[in-house]
Scaffold this motif. Sequence first.
Motif: not given
Length: 316
Positions: A6-10, A95-97, A102-103
């Motif tokens: 979601l954060n386009t990093r991973e 933490f997931f967010m 996670t959204k």
Amino acid sequence: MNKICLNTREEYVKADEAFEKFLRMKKRNNLSPETIHYYNDCFRYFGEFFSTSQSCDKITQDTYFDYIEFLQTNKNANAITINSYLRGLRTILYFFMDEGYTKPFKIKLIKQEKQIKETYTEQELEKLLRKPNLKKCNFTEYRNWVMSNYFLATGNRVRTVVNVKIGHLDFENDLIFLGKTKNGRQQLIPMSKSLADILLEYLSFRKGTNDDYLFCTTYGKQLTRDGAITLMRKYHLSRGVEKTSLHVYRHTFAKNWILNGGDIFRLQKILGHSSMDMVKNYVEMFNDDLKKDFEEFNPLDNILRDKKRDIIKMKK
């Protein structure tokens, strides 16, 4: 082709893999073994409902709501138990967010009635604090009596108490250094004169160096948390006190601090709470006790009581 997170990093990460990363982060932050165990339990319970081999992006607010229903129906858990599970899970999911697995969605606990915290009565404290005959008792009974006084005088948690060393006692300035606390922060708390006198006498028997642990076994070794709990449980029962949870000392300390007029800001610091929320809960929980003898201490009642003999009689 790999999905992008979601954060386009991973890449998308499985929930159990993300949880392992969460645990590594918490261990680096020096969280206590008990807290790590608590997070493990919370995630394990969640795993009974949601397959943690799935990707974190499958976890949504609906998943969270369905999990609450699962606990209510399948586990027949009450609101207090459910919120205990949810607090740990909330930290994990946030933490997931933050990591972008996670959204984001808001996580709220369910409503529950305020739980009344158990405290020791005056009669129970009289039994627990009755000093043993030093000519007849063994070291174990005497040490347990000293520990009972220490718990009541400080409100410390068990894990903190078993990690106090002799060198952590500053009798010159009446302070105790706490190196192991729940939030991982080192702390200095006041040492009352009564407790200082008890500890000085105890050390004349216990001996030891500054690097030795204050409360030890009969062989001079450090008491473990579970060992202290077991020993003090036996001590309480031997004194005719059925309440055996050492956390009750903490509640009793807080209650008596408040009833004796201690300010809640100092109470927060002494108990090591990071916010005022828990202290406010104490005030609410002991609300009925605060009403006791209210007129005796209320300034208006005191003034009017002193002025009764000066009452002016009105003309008829």
